[in-house]
Design a protein around this motif. Structure first.
Motif, PDB file in Angstrom:
ATOM      1  N   GLU A 183       0.831  -1.212   0.000  1.00  0.00           N
ATOM      2  CA  GLU A 183       0.000   0.000   0.000  1.00  0.00           C
ATOM      3  C   GLU A 183       0.861   1.257   0.000  1.00  0.00           C
ATOM      4  OE1 GLU A 183      -3.436   2.176   2.737  1.00  0.00           O
ATOM      5  OE2 GLU A 183      -3.124   0.005   2.919  1.00  0.00           O
ATOM      6  N   GLU A 184       1.952   1.237   0.747  1.00  0.00           N
ATOM      7  CA  GLU A 184       2.828   2.408   0.807  1.00  0.00           C
ATOM      8  C   GLU A 184       3.497   2.704  -0.534  1.00  0.00           C
ATOM      9  OE1 GLU A 184       5.526   1.395   3.911  1.00  0.00           O
ATOM     10  OE2 GLU A 184       4.062   1.695   5.525  1.00  0.00           O
ATOM     11  N   ARG A 185       3.547   1.713  -1.419  1.00  0.00           N
ATOM     12  CA  ARG A 185       4.243   1.884  -2.692  1.00  0.00           C
ATOM     13  C   ARG A 185       3.291   1.943  -3.888  1.00  0.00           C
ATOM     14  NH1 ARG A 185       9.477   3.579  -1.739  1.00  0.00           N
ATOM     15  NH2 ARG A 185      10.285   2.482   0.090  1.00  0.00           N
ATOM     16  N   LEU A 186       2.009   2.145  -3.648  1.00  0.00           N
ATOM     17  CA  LEU A 186       1.063   2.206  -4.764  1.00  0.00           C
ATOM     18  C   LEU A 186       1.363   3.354  -5.720  1.00  0.00           C
ATOM     19  CD1 LEU A 186      -2.355   1.354  -3.068  1.00  0.00           C
ATOM     20  CD2 LEU A 186      -1.005  -0.099  -4.603  1.00  0.00           C
ATOM     21  N   ASP A 187       1.970   4.421  -5.232  1.00  0.00           N
ATOM     22  CA  ASP A 187       2.310   5.528  -6.122  1.00  0.00           C
ATOM     23  C   ASP A 187       3.334   5.103  -7.185  1.00  0.00           C
ATOM     24  OD1 ASP A 187       0.541   7.178  -4.865  1.00  0.00           O
ATOM     25  OD2 ASP A 187       2.041   8.270  -3.695  1.00  0.00           O
ATOM     26  N   HIS A 188       4.131   4.080  -6.873  1.00  0.00           N
ATOM     27  CA  HIS A 188       5.048   3.558  -7.882  1.00  0.00           C
ATOM     28  C   HIS A 188       4.266   2.969  -9.048  1.00  0.00           C
ATOM     29  CE1 HIS A 188       8.552   1.474  -9.583  1.00  0.00           C
ATOM     30  NE2 HIS A 188       7.795   0.384  -9.647  1.00  0.00           N
ATOM     31  N   LEU A 189       3.178   2.274  -8.748  1.00  0.00           N
ATOM     32  CA  LEU A 189       2.349   1.699  -9.802  1.00  0.00           C
ATOM     33  C   LEU A 189       1.709   2.796 -10.642  1.00  0.00           C
ATOM     34  CD1 LEU A 189       2.692  -0.657  -7.682  1.00  0.00           C
ATOM     35  CD2 LEU A 189       0.437  -1.451  -8.441  1.00  0.00           C
ATOM     36  N   LEU A 190       1.255   3.857  -9.970  1.00  0.00           N
ATOM     37  CA  LEU A 190       0.649   4.969 -10.708  1.00  0.00           C
ATOM     38  C   LEU A 190       1.675   5.658 -11.593  1.00  0.00           C
ATOM     39  CD1 LEU A 190      -1.623   6.639  -8.005  1.00  0.00           C
ATOM     40  CD2 LEU A 190      -2.247   4.948  -9.732  1.00  0.00           C
ATOM     41  N   ALA A 191       2.891   5.847 -11.090  1.00  0.00           N
ATOM     42  CA  ALA A 191       3.938   6.486 -11.894  1.00  0.00           C
ATOM     43  C   ALA A 191       4.287   5.644 -13.114  1.00  0.00           C
ATOM     44  CB  ALA A 191       5.175   6.725 -11.037  1.00  0.00           C
ATOM     45  N   LEU A 192       4.260   4.321 -12.950  1.00  0.00           N
ATOM     46  CA  LEU A 192       4.550   3.429 -14.065  1.00  0.00           C
ATOM     47  C   LEU A 192       3.427   3.458 -15.093  1.00  0.00           C
ATOM     48  CD1 LEU A 192       6.487   1.262 -15.187  1.00  0.00           C
ATOM     49  CD2 LEU A 192       5.258  -0.427 -13.787  1.00  0.00           C
ATOM     50  N   GLY A 193       2.196   3.601 -14.638  1.00  0.00           N
ATOM     51  CA  GLY A 193       1.058   3.669 -15.548  1.00  0.00           C
ATOM     52  C   GLY A 193       0.219   2.415 -15.608  1.00  0.00           C
ATOM     53  N   VAL A 194       0.506   1.420 -14.741  1.00  0.00           N
ATOM     54  CA  VAL A 194      -0.282   0.192 -14.759  1.00  0.00           C
ATOM     55  C   VAL A 194      -1.669   0.468 -14.171  1.00  0.00           C
ATOM     56  CG1 VAL A 194       1.776  -1.234 -14.602  1.00  0.00           C
ATOM     57  CG2 VAL A 194       0.560  -0.612 -12.505  1.00  0.00           C
ATOM     58  N   THR A 195      -2.603  -0.444 -14.414  1.00  0.00           N
ATOM     59  CA  THR A 195      -3.990  -0.236 -13.998  1.00  0.00           C
ATOM     60  C   THR A 195      -4.503  -1.310 -13.059  1.00  0.00           C
ATOM     61  OG1 THR A 195      -4.833  -1.479 -15.906  1.00  0.00           O
ATOM     62  CG2 THR A 195      -4.510   0.901 -16.187  1.00  0.00           C
ATOM     63  N   THR A 196      -3.782  -2.422 -12.939  1.00  0.00           N
ATOM     64  CA  THR A 196      -4.269  -3.548 -12.144  1.00  0.00           C
ATOM     65  C   THR A 196      -3.129  -4.122 -11.318  1.00  0.00           C
ATOM     66  OG1 THR A 196      -5.908  -4.110 -13.836  1.00  0.00           O
ATOM     67  CG2 THR A 196      -5.382  -5.817 -12.223  1.00  0.00           C
ATOM     68  N   LEU A 197      -3.387  -4.334 -10.043  1.00  0.00           N
ATOM     69  CA  LEU A 197      -2.453  -5.001  -9.142  1.00  0.00           C
ATOM     70  C   LEU A 197      -2.901  -6.437  -8.965  1.00  0.00           C
ATOM     71  CD1 LEU A 197      -0.276  -5.182  -6.861  1.00  0.00           C
ATOM     72  CD2 LEU A 197      -2.026  -4.279  -5.301  1.00  0.00           C
ATOM     73  N   TYR A 198      -2.005  -7.376  -9.241  1.00  0.00           N
ATOM     74  CA  TYR A 198      -2.272  -8.795  -8.986  1.00  0.00           C
ATOM     75  C   TYR A 198      -1.217  -9.293  -8.009  1.00  0.00           C
ATOM     76  CZ  TYR A 198      -0.977 -13.679  -9.936  1.00  0.00           C
ATOM     77  OH  TYR A 198      -0.557 -14.977  -9.803  1.00  0.00           O
ATOM     78  N   THR A 199      -1.663  -9.816  -6.868  1.00  0.00           N
ATOM     79  CA  THR A 199      -0.716 -10.376  -5.906  1.00  0.00           C
ATOM     80  C   THR A 199      -0.835 -11.893  -5.879  1.00  0.00           C
ATOM     81  OG1 THR A 199      -2.138 -10.445  -3.935  1.00  0.00           O
ATOM     82  CG2 THR A 199      -1.079  -8.346  -4.454  1.00  0.00           C
ATOM     83  N   THR A 200       0.277 -12.572  -5.687  1.00  0.00           N
ATOM     84  CA  THR A 200       0.247 -14.001  -5.417  1.00  0.00           C
ATOM     85  C   THR A 200      -0.384 -14.215  -4.041  1.00  0.00           C
ATOM     86  OG1 THR A 200       2.541 -13.868  -4.663  1.00  0.00           O
ATOM     87  CG2 THR A 200       2.178 -14.522  -6.959  1.00  0.00           C
ATOM     88  N   PRO A 201      -0.642 -15.455  -3.590  1.00  0.00           N
ATOM     89  CA  PRO A 201      -1.555 -15.691  -2.461  1.00  0.00           C
ATOM     90  C   PRO A 201      -1.220 -14.928  -1.186  1.00  0.00           C
ATOM     91  CG  PRO A 201      -1.105 -17.748  -3.571  1.00  0.00           C
ATOM     92  CD  PRO A 201      -0.188 -16.729  -4.184  1.00  0.00           C
ATOM     93  N   VAL A 202      -2.285 -14.626  -0.451  1.00  0.00           N
ATOM     94  CA  VAL A 202      -2.146 -13.907   0.816  1.00  0.00           C
ATOM     95  C   VAL A 202      -2.644 -14.736   1.995  1.00  0.00           C
ATOM     96  CG1 VAL A 202      -2.337 -11.663  -0.309  1.00  0.00           C
ATOM     97  CG2 VAL A 202      -4.414 -12.773   0.580  1.00  0.00           C
TER      98      VAL A 202
END
Length: 616
Positions: A183-202
């Motif tokens: 969550e603290e690094r979501l801005d990295h995803l926005l800067a990259l331009g991706v639209t979907t986060l997929y995580t392996t199992p939690v």
């Protein structure tokens, strides 16, 4: 310079050739085919297969220009999946068939025929998006992780330690990444331009990968628990990001609470959740691993708990307080299959029904490492992780001679193949699926189960060639976290490296693991894709293929984009005016040169290099 490359007869399932929307049984759908004047075609016929019997009907001339004739014919959607292809009458020269693999001057099987399906496709957000895959233990570690007790199975590692690629602790080497860190690094995803986060199992397990779940009733406390998962998803949604979870429907861990009850009490309902066998260990494990007992969907109670209805595992995490946007299903190809039993298609349809009931816009993606065509009719999985039609052939084109990187699932190093063999492989696998599925397939250059892209191709220049192919090819691009900053790794375990957030080069300092130029490259290409409807939704027309260069067109009714990728120096090519139109092309990315030439265009430049243009 080579001879002029002219267009060939072409059809695909995109909106330029087939109306958008999902047909119903009984509908009549007009399908169009373009035929170059120079092809010598006298008449065009449509061949359909209805209730197993082929039928032939004439197509009519719809429109013409100076270079091409367009024909149209009607397909009656009489079966849930209705196949068709085109018969091209060339008079005294004979005839050819046009199917999903191209044109043929001989009779061909029906396997590669085009397909119309009555089944809904993947949600639009998946086709338009770019997916970013995160392995939670290795992405980011919040301050809260420091106070959590170390699990008994874990072998602690410092964040900058290199992951082990082999040995007894590859599954237990523990870095402590958590959901708050993501969550603290979501801005990295926005800067990259991706639209979907997929995580392996939690879910909790006895390993760093967590594919050996000990329960599905709660999120692993080591990751922050249910509250942290709900917070991450809310934060992602607030930023316009979708979130997909990862679920193993094929097996649990040997430490799972269901399995413990099954072992302790032969009369427990959980006893029917598993396959039992004579000899050690007394039950069936995934790929004979005793740590991963396989689930049996002969049990209605298992279905109710795992996949059926809003109260199942599948349904629960799509609902509040979580609100996942879909699931990726681990080893989907094996789920429900054992010996004489094959419930895979039924399970996929039930999963889809549960998800539709909770969130009609949720996505369902399968993992399948080889030929998935038998499982992708469109009524179950929306799409598949596209190893066969994209990852594997792309690797063989991008890899250098004498590669040291193991080839996926085979006891050899990755071979280097010419462009023709690579494109034939791509087309052969793509052609056996409905276009609606092909257009949503998860295309990857690497994942948590493979070597890293940078280790496969060896240089930043070749990373650009690879990333351009990924972000301009039909389907949904998937980026494994760290590829965008140049991380390396020689196998799936070794590739599960931590993100180097504290690397000095990330802020413009000295050398380190973070390659800022590679990040800028990915960001630029993602922006090009997001700015082009043709790259997100257009058809796919191969223009020129040789050993070292691939050239193709992505087209919608309103936009045409030309893509060229060259892995090495090549001779260039002259493109016919029918392919490039008249007027000046707009460069979107790259350094290859596209210059006017005798009404068409000359495409040239050294390699490795790429070019992407919006055509007039």
């Amino acid at each position: 310079m080579r001879d002029v490359v002219a267009p060939a007869p072409h059809h695909d399932g995109s909106a330029l050739y087939v109306p958008e929307g999902v047909p119903a049984l009984g509908d009549t759908v007009p399908v169009r085919v373009r035929v170059p004047r120079a092809a010598g075609v006298r008449d065009v016929w449509l061949r359909t297969v209805r209730d197993g019997e082929p039928r032939l009907a004439p197509a009519r001339l719809d429109r013409s220009d100076e270079h091409e004739d367009w024909y149209v014919a009607e397909v009656l959607v009489h079966n849930p999946v209705t196949s068709y292809r085109f018969f091209l009458d060339e008079g005294d020269a004979g005839y050819r068939w046009l199917n999903g693999r191209g044109t043929w001057d001989r009779d061909v099987p029906d396997a590669a025929d085009f397909r119309l399906t009555v089944h809904d496709g993947a949600p639009a957000w998946m086709r338009d998006g770019v997916v970013y895959q995160v392995f939670p233990d290795r992405f980011a570690r919040s301050a809260g992780a420091d106070g959590r007790p170390l699990p008994e199975w874990a072998v602690p590692a410092a964040w900058d330690d290199e992951p082990h690629g082999a040995g007894p602790d590859v599954g237990t080497q523990y870095y402590g990444g958590d959901l708050a860190g993501i969550e603290e690094r979501l801005d990295h995803l926005l800067a990259l331009g991706v639209t979907t986060l997929y995580t392996t199992p939690v879910f909790p397990g006895r390993s760093n990968h967590r594919y050996d779940a000990s329960t599905f009733d709660r999120v692993d406390p080591l990751l922050g628990g249910d509250a942290a998962y709900a917070s991450l998803i809310r934060a992602a949604h607030a930023r316009g990001l979708r979130v997909l979870g990862d679920l193993t429907t094929n097996h649990t861990g040997a430490g799972h609470e269901w399995f413990a009850r099954a072992l302790a009490d032969p009369g427990a309902p959980e006893r029917d959740f598993y396959y039992w066998a004579d000899g050690e260990p007394g039950y069936v494990g995934w790929l004979e691993h005793a740590s991963l007992p396989k689930l049996s969907y002969g049990s209605a109670e298992l279905g109710a708990r795992m996949i059926d209805g809003p109260g199942s595992v599948v349904g629960r995490y799509l609902r509040e307080p979580f609100g996942l946007d879909g699931w990726r299903i681990d080893v989907a190809n094996m789920t429900g299959r054992h010996g004489a039993e094959d419930r895979t298609h039924d399970i996929a349809r039930r999963l889809r029904a549960t998800m539709r009931g909770v969130n009609p816009d949720a996505a369902l993606v399968a993992e399948h490492f080889h030929d998935a065509s038998g499982d992708l009719a469109g009524d179950g999985w929306h799409a598949n992780m596209n190893y066969s039609a994209f990852t594997r052939p792309a690797w063989t084109w991008l890899s250098p001679e004498g590669s040291a990187v193991p080839y996926l699932g085979l006891p050899v190093r990755t071979p280097r193949r010419g462009g023709r063999a690579v494109v034939e492989t791509m087309r052969e696998f793509d052609a056996v699926l409905p276009w609606r599925v092909t257009a949503s397939q998860w295309n990857m250059l690497g994942s948590h189960d493979t070597p890293r892209l940078r280790s496969i191709v060896g240089s930043r220049a070749m990373v650009e060639v690879a990333a351009t192919l990924l972000l301009t090819y039909p389907g949904t691009p998937v980026i494994f976290a760290g590829d965008e900053v140049g991380l390396t790794g020689l196998n799936g375990e070794h590739a599960r490296a931590t993100m180097p957030w504290d690397d000095a080069s990330a802020t413009g300092g000295g050398p380190g693991r973070w390659d800022g130029a590679t990040f800028d490259l990915y960001r630029a290409l993602i922006a090009v894709r997001r700015g082009s409807a043709a790259l997100r939704r257009g058809g796919m027309r191969w223009v020129h293929v040789d050993d070292d260069a691939l050239v193709y067109l992505r087209e919608t009714p309103d936009e045409r984009v030309l893509v060229a990728v060259a892995r090495a120096p090549w001779d260039g090519v002259v493109l016919h005016p029918a392919l490039v139109g008249r007027g000046e092309a707009e460069r979107l990315h790259g350094t290859l040169d596209l210059a006017p030439h005798d009404g068409g265009a000359r495409l040239a430049g050294d390699g490795p290099a790429v070019g992407v243009w919006r055509l007039p």
